[in-house]
Design a protein around this motif. Sequence first.
Motif, PDB file in Angstrom:
ATOM      1  N   LEU A 177       7.568   7.232   1.749  1.00 33.54           N
ATOM      2  CA  LEU A 177       7.843   6.835   3.128  1.00 33.54           C
ATOM      3  C   LEU A 177       6.839   5.797   3.618  1.00 33.54           C
ATOM      4  N   SER A 178       5.596   5.954   3.219  1.00 31.21           N
ATOM      5  CA  SER A 178       4.580   4.998   3.671  1.00 31.21           C
ATOM      6  C   SER A 178       4.843   3.616   3.087  1.00 31.21           C
ATOM      7  N   THR A 179       5.327   3.590   1.872  1.00 29.52           N
ATOM      8  CA  THR A 179       5.654   2.308   1.245  1.00 29.52           C
ATOM      9  C   THR A 179       6.793   1.629   2.006  1.00 29.52           C
ATOM     10  N   VAL A 180       7.828   2.403   2.303  1.00 27.04           N
ATOM     11  CA  VAL A 180       8.960   1.848   3.047  1.00 27.04           C
ATOM     12  C   VAL A 180       8.503   1.339   4.402  1.00 27.04           C
ATOM     13  N   SER A 181       7.661   2.109   5.055  1.00 30.37           N
ATOM     14  CA  SER A 181       7.175   1.714   6.366  1.00 30.37           C
ATOM     15  C   SER A 181       6.439   0.377   6.310  1.00 30.37           C
ATOM     16  N   LYS A 182       5.674   0.197   5.240  1.00 27.95           N
ATOM     17  CA  LYS A 182       4.964  -1.075   5.102  1.00 27.95           C
ATOM     18  C   LYS A 182       5.923  -2.223   4.822  1.00 27.95           C
ATOM     19  N   HIS A 183       6.937  -1.964   4.024  1.00 25.75           N
ATOM     20  CA  HIS A 183       7.945  -3.004   3.807  1.00 25.75           C
ATOM     21  C   HIS A 183       8.590  -3.404   5.129  1.00 25.75           C
ATOM     22  N   LEU A 184       8.921  -2.394   5.918  1.00 21.65           N
ATOM     23  CA  LEU A 184       9.575  -2.675   7.201  1.00 21.65           C
ATOM     24  C   LEU A 184       8.658  -3.464   8.131  1.00 21.65           C
ATOM     25  N   ALA A 185       7.372  -3.162   8.080  1.00 18.63           N
ATOM     26  CA  ALA A 185       6.425  -3.903   8.918  1.00 18.63           C
ATOM     27  C   ALA A 185       6.407  -5.375   8.533  1.00 18.63           C
ATOM     28  N   ILE A 186       6.429  -5.631   7.242  1.00 19.33           N
ATOM     29  CA  ILE A 186       6.439  -7.021   6.770  1.00 19.33           C
ATOM     30  C   ILE A 186       7.682  -7.754   7.281  1.00 19.33           C
ATOM     31  N   MET A 187       8.819  -7.080   7.181  1.00 21.48           N
ATOM     32  CA  MET A 187      10.072  -7.700   7.601  1.00 21.48           C
ATOM     33  C   MET A 187      10.093  -7.898   9.119  1.00 21.48           C
ATOM     34  N   ARG A 188       9.531  -6.940   9.826  1.00 23.33           N
ATOM     35  CA  ARG A 188       9.471  -7.035  11.278  1.00 23.33           C
ATOM     36  C   ARG A 188       8.585  -8.205  11.693  1.00 23.33           C
ATOM     37  N   GLU A 189       7.414  -8.295  11.068  1.00 23.95           N
ATOM     38  CA  GLU A 189       6.483  -9.362  11.425  1.00 23.95           C
ATOM     39  C   GLU A 189       7.031 -10.751  11.081  1.00 23.95           C
ATOM     40  N   ALA A 190       7.885 -10.788  10.103  1.00 24.52           N
ATOM     41  CA  ALA A 190       8.483 -12.078   9.750  1.00 24.52           C
ATOM     42  C   ALA A 190       9.597 -12.449  10.716  1.00 24.52           C
TER      43      ALA A 190
END
Lengths: 110, 110
Positions: free
Chosen positions: B49-62
């Motif tokens: 879950l933490s990995t997914v959350s970090k992926h989502l953060a990257i996509m959000r910030e982009a």
Amino acid sequence: MAKTGPSRLERRVSVIKALAHPSRLAIAEALQNGEQCVCDLRDLVDSDLSTVSKHLAIMREAGLLDMEKRGLKVFYRLRCPCLLSFFECVDQLSAKSPSAPSSRDACRSR
Amino acid sequence: MAKTGPSRLERRVSVIKALAHPSRLAIAEALQNGEQCVCDLRDLVDSDLSTVSKHLAIMREAGLLDMEKRGLKVFYRLRCPCLLSFFECVDQLSAKSPSAPSSRDACRSR
DNA sequence: AGACTATTTGGCTATTTGGCCAAGTAAAGC
DNA sequence: GCTTTACTTGGCCAAATAGCCAAATAGTCT
């Protein structure tokens, strides 16, 4: 017949990765105006010739570019002009600041 | 007023980078069918879950995604449906093998 | 053949990215 | 207020990526 090979997802990723670097993206943009030789592209991105050559190999292997040797020079060109519309989409996404309040309609088509 | 900030090239790159990973691309594809919460996306890509959350953060910030918390869950959705045409372009590029002989017309529009 | 130009490849290090675990935060339910 | 659920964040290590130099290759020219 176990001809599995890379999945559609993996192929998509390799194309996208090939554009996910400032020098490579700048090269792709420049090639929209027509083919260029490696030394021209080196001037464009201003890094070592060997570095540029490796970037070009990545883009070529992803299917983005065609190469052709003429005399001493190697010319690269885009294999597909659809990058234009691709970039339009990217620009719409990058136009607004990350998740800003009123950014819900960054693209009109909704 | 030295409000320089990231250049257009850098912004483009950050959007493209945000899609240049199998899990993130799979998430973007899934979100084309509508919003999903983080735990759904975790099932989709099958990582921590933490990995997914970090992926989502990257996509959000982009600038790719919007998030909205409702109750305990956080829902993510695409900020722009233009990804469809983006992927069509990517698929055209990845359809043919790298620089194969007859690949000059990987896209008809030339 | 030898020299020169344009480009690619191999090897090496430095930096970035990805992924897991553990700890932290936030809303809901008891 | 304590527990549970749903997620995010920080820290750490492993793996992938990028960039430089030096060496190799390929085509031209003399």
